[in-house]
Design a protein around this motif. Structure first.
Motif, PDB file in Angstrom:
ATOM      1  N   UNK A 295       0.820  -1.208   0.000  1.00 16.41           N
ATOM      2  CA  UNK A 295       0.000   0.000   0.000  1.00 16.41           C
ATOM      3  C   UNK A 295       0.858   1.264   0.000  1.00 16.41           C
ATOM      4  N   UNK A 296       1.937   1.236   0.769  1.00 11.63           N
ATOM      5  CA  UNK A 296       2.727   2.447   0.957  1.00 11.63           C
ATOM      6  C   UNK A 296       3.919   2.583   0.026  1.00 11.63           C
ATOM      7  N   UNK A 297       4.401   1.462  -0.498  1.00  7.53           N
ATOM      8  CA  UNK A 297       5.626   1.502  -1.288  1.00  7.53           C
ATOM      9  C   UNK A 297       6.863   1.677  -0.429  1.00  7.53           C
ATOM     10  N   UNK A 298       6.731   1.471   0.880  1.00  3.72           N
ATOM     11  CA  UNK A 298       7.838   1.637   1.823  1.00  3.72           C
ATOM     12  C   UNK A 298       8.246   0.289   2.396  1.00  3.72           C
ATOM     13  N   UNK A 299       9.553   0.139   2.677  1.00  2.00           N
ATOM     14  CA  UNK A 299      10.057  -1.095   3.262  1.00  2.00           C
ATOM     15  C   UNK A 299       9.612  -1.233   4.715  1.00  2.00           C
ATOM     16  N   UNK A 300       9.530  -2.490   5.165  1.00  2.00           N
ATOM     17  CA  UNK A 300       9.166  -2.748   6.555  1.00  2.00           C
ATOM     18  C   UNK A 300      10.161  -2.092   7.504  1.00  2.00           C
ATOM     19  N   UNK A 311      10.698   1.863  11.501  1.00  4.25           N
ATOM     20  CA  UNK A 311       9.832   0.681  11.500  1.00  4.25           C
ATOM     21  C   UNK A 311       8.481   1.070  10.911  1.00  4.25           C
ATOM     22  N   UNK A 312       8.166   0.524   9.754  1.00  2.00           N
ATOM     23  CA  UNK A 312       6.956   0.914   9.028  1.00  2.00           C
ATOM     24  C   UNK A 312       5.696   0.647   9.833  1.00  2.00           C
ATOM     25  N   UNK A 313       5.611  -0.501  10.486  1.00  2.00           N
ATOM     26  CA  UNK A 313       4.408  -0.841  11.242  1.00  2.00           C
ATOM     27  C   UNK A 313       4.181   0.152  12.373  1.00  2.00           C
ATOM     28  N   UNK A 314       5.231   0.423  13.135  1.00  2.00           N
ATOM     29  CA  UNK A 314       5.092   1.335  14.266  1.00  2.00           C
ATOM     30  C   UNK A 314       4.692   2.733  13.818  1.00  2.00           C
ATOM     31  N   UNK A 315       5.212   3.148  12.667  1.00  2.00           N
ATOM     32  CA  UNK A 315       4.936   4.499  12.191  1.00  2.00           C
ATOM     33  C   UNK A 315       3.572   4.618  11.506  1.00  2.00           C
ATOM     34  N   UNK A 316       3.209   3.629  10.685  1.00  2.00           N
ATOM     35  CA  UNK A 316       2.047   3.771   9.811  1.00  2.00           C
ATOM     36  C   UNK A 316       0.744   3.234  10.380  1.00  2.00           C
ATOM     37  N   UNK A 317       0.818   2.374  11.400  1.00  2.00           N
ATOM     38  CA  UNK A 317      -0.398   1.709  11.855  1.00  2.00           C
ATOM     39  C   UNK A 317      -1.466   2.705  12.313  1.00  2.00           C
ATOM     40  N   UNK A 318      -1.067   3.833  12.879  1.00  2.04           N
ATOM     41  CA  UNK A 318      -2.034   4.818  13.356  1.00  2.04           C
ATOM     42  C   UNK A 318      -2.782   5.497  12.217  1.00  2.04           C
ATOM     43  N   UNK A 319      -2.245   5.431  11.004  1.00  3.16           N
ATOM     44  CA  UNK A 319      -2.883   6.076   9.852  1.00  3.16           C
ATOM     45  C   UNK A 319      -3.874   5.171   9.129  1.00  3.16           C
ATOM     46  N   UNK A 320      -3.960   3.916   9.546  1.00  5.06           N
ATOM     47  CA  UNK A 320      -4.776   2.953   8.822  1.00  5.06           C
ATOM     48  C   UNK A 320      -6.273   3.139   9.053  1.00  5.06           C
ATOM     49  N   UNK A 329      -0.208   8.303   3.222  1.00  3.19           N
ATOM     50  CA  UNK A 329       0.857   7.289   3.242  1.00  3.19           C
ATOM     51  C   UNK A 329       0.772   6.316   2.074  1.00  3.19           C
ATOM     52  N   UNK A 330      -0.242   6.449   1.229  1.00  2.00           N
ATOM     53  CA  UNK A 330      -0.341   5.569   0.060  1.00  2.00           C
ATOM     54  C   UNK A 330       0.835   5.808  -0.881  1.00  2.00           C
ATOM     55  N   UNK A 331       1.280   4.767  -1.563  1.00  2.04           N
ATOM     56  CA  UNK A 331       2.417   4.851  -2.481  1.00  2.04           C
ATOM     57  C   UNK A 331       2.144   5.908  -3.554  1.00  2.04           C
ATOM     58  N   UNK A 332       2.962   6.956  -3.617  1.00  2.00           N
ATOM     59  CA  UNK A 332       2.736   8.000  -4.631  1.00  2.00           C
ATOM     60  C   UNK A 332       2.886   7.485  -6.059  1.00  2.00           C
ATOM     61  N   UNK A 333       3.570   6.344  -6.220  1.00  2.00           N
ATOM     62  CA  UNK A 333       3.736   5.800  -7.577  1.00  2.00           C
ATOM     63  C   UNK A 333       2.437   5.206  -8.122  1.00  2.00           C
ATOM     64  N   UNK A 334       1.412   5.103  -7.258  1.00  2.00           N
ATOM     65  CA  UNK A 334       0.084   4.701  -7.742  1.00  2.00           C
ATOM     66  C   UNK A 334      -0.617   5.844  -8.447  1.00  2.00           C
ATOM     67  N   UNK A 335      -0.109   7.068  -8.252  1.00  3.41           N
ATOM     68  CA  UNK A 335      -0.674   8.247  -8.907  1.00  3.41           C
ATOM     69  C   UNK A 335      -2.175   8.405  -8.659  1.00  3.41           C
ATOM     70  N   UNK A 336      -2.607   8.052  -7.458  1.00  2.00           N
ATOM     71  CA  UNK A 336      -4.023   8.160  -7.086  1.00  2.00           C
ATOM     72  C   UNK A 336      -4.950   7.292  -7.933  1.00  2.00           C
ATOM     73  N   UNK A 337      -4.380   6.330  -8.654  1.00  2.96           N
ATOM     74  CA  UNK A 337      -5.193   5.477  -9.523  1.00  2.96           C
ATOM     75  C   UNK A 337      -5.586   4.206  -8.776  1.00  2.96           C
TER      76      UNK A 337
END
Length: 423
Positions: A295-300, A311-320, A329-337
């Motif tokens: 979802x994020x395009x970021x490494x664990x 740590x991706x989980x510790x940082x991103x879990x609150x945004x879910x 936090x969504x992967x910008x390479x998805x270009x909102x598609x």
């Protein structure tokens, strides 16, 4: 480096290898799992039921594998080292597909029927994994790989064709997966971004493979679920690879097994790291981590990210649980598609998978069912933004600069180094 089990099992003894590692006493778990002998006769393997000799080349191929998977009589080709040298042009560097830790993977070509070496472009492509130097741990994982993949046949598990053990070296021969690993597509510099529908397809395929392992008569705990162990064929069909750390699940009504902590830090479930207690749903945690990466395009784990975001989980879990924060936090390479509603539902799955108590995590069967429902959500063209693309935030900009980096694998209580990105 996979679930039903019949009365047979693939069993490999140390005595079959040309050179033995230091001797050690067999563990209770190994005695329970059982390791009998593979015939050292080249190109042959014995059926463990009745010691009937079987032609490996004729039976190793799996035809018309049902989508539900099946357990097969283990028939694998025992390659000679000379055959593998011919197959890979003596392990020529330009044939290398990937490397990591103590392993290298090379591309080779074999005859479709006999699996004998052929010229490049003739027959079928294979991937030859070479483990070196020889060590008790390498042997243990090599044996586990043959034991599990030699017995399972499922569209979402990589196919093992054969093996070799000569000159203090261990080899495994697999089907060739043309598009490499999910990890490379998510993080490698210059890789073509994966579209939303492709990411969901990969997640569903991986869930099918994991569900197959969990849901049969004797459950198998994969124990090393991560993006580098998810391989893709030419049509982006995903298959699980590297079964060297797989274990049989608990029996006799037990909730878990206890084993030394192995795997990759960042993907391993917290209860396993803390106690050595391995649950079937410990795999579910790893699945949640990989889905979050998708979802994020970021490494664990990435030490190059700012403090607090390593740590991706510790940082991103609150945004879910928050739509606005999730979108950031969504992967910008998805270009909102992508359908925002689908992303929200996927985020809910991730949050459930990452529950600290394994009892509160959903089963892979339930996850698979939910992912297929998410896949049915289509983007509403009326709501689709046709304005300028959303700019990635600072963290994502920094992460894109590091997509080419090797994954961070910490040694933890005996954890091994990174395996190759392919296989």
């Amino acid at each position: 480096m996979g679930n039903c089990f019949g009365s047979t099992s693939v069993n490999i003894s140390q005595s079959q290898c040309t050179s033995k590692p230091p001797s050690r006493e067999e563990t209770d778990e190994e005695k329970r799992n059982g390791f009998e002998g593979i015939s050292p006769e080249k190109g042959k393997i014995y059926n463990n039921n009745n010691n009937t000799q079987v032609d490996a080349a004729a039976t190793a191929r799996t035809a018309d594998v049902p989508s539900s998977g099946k357990v097969v009589t283990p028939n694998l080709k025992m390659f000679t080292l000379q055959e593998l040298k011919q197959t890979t042009k003596n392990f020529r560097p330009n044939r290398m597909l990937g490397e990591g830790g103590f392993e290298q993977v090379f591309k080779g070509w074999v005859d479709e029927k006999t699996y004998g070496p052929t010229k490049a472009g003739t027959g079928i492509a294979v991937a030859v994994k070479k483990s070196n130097p020889y060590s008790p741990q390498e042997l243990e994982e090599w044996r586990a790989e043959v034991k599990f993949l030699g017995k399972f046949s499922h569209p979402n598990l990589v196919k093992l064709i054969g093996y070799c053990c000569e000159d203090k070296q261990l080899f495994l021969v697999y089907e060739y997966m043309a598009k490499g690993s999910l990890e490379n597509h998510l993080f490698r510099r210059g890789a073509e971004p994966l579209a939303w529908n492709i990411r969901l397809k990969i997640a569903i395929d991986a869930a099918k493979g994991l569900n197959f392992l969990h849901s049969s008569e004797k459950s198998v705990i994969y124990r090393d679920f991560k993006a580098s162990n998810i391989l893709l064929d030419g049509a982006y069909n995903a298959k699980l690879s590297n079964f060297g750390l797989a274990k049989f699940g608990p029996i006799n009504g037990n909730s878990h097994i206890t084993t030394r902590v192995m795997g990759t830090y960042g993907y391993a479930a917290p209860e396993y790291i803390a106690t050595g207690h391995l649950y079937v749903k410990s795999d579910v945690y790893g699945f949640g981590v990989v889905l979050l990466e998708m979802l994020t395009g970021l490494r664990a784990l990435d030490q190059d990210r700012p403090t607090g975001e390593v740590n991706l989980v510790e940082w991103a879990v609150a945004s879910l649980e928050n739509k606005k924060r999730l979108k950031k936090i969504m992967d910008p390479r998805l270009n909102n598609k992508y359908p925002m509603e689908a992303a929200i539902q996927a985020a809910k799955i991730i949050k459930q998978c990452l529950q600290s108590d394994p009892k509160n995590r959903p089963s892979m069967d339930k996850i698979l069912e939910t992912l297929e429902q998410v896949n049915a959500i289509q983007e509403n063209p009326k709501k689709k933004s046709c304005s300028t693309k959303t700019k990635p935030n600072n963290t994502q900009k920094q992460q894109q600069d590091h997509h080419h980096r090797s994954p961070l694998h910490y040694k933890h209580n005996g954890t091994r180094e990174a395996r190759p990105g392919h296989y």
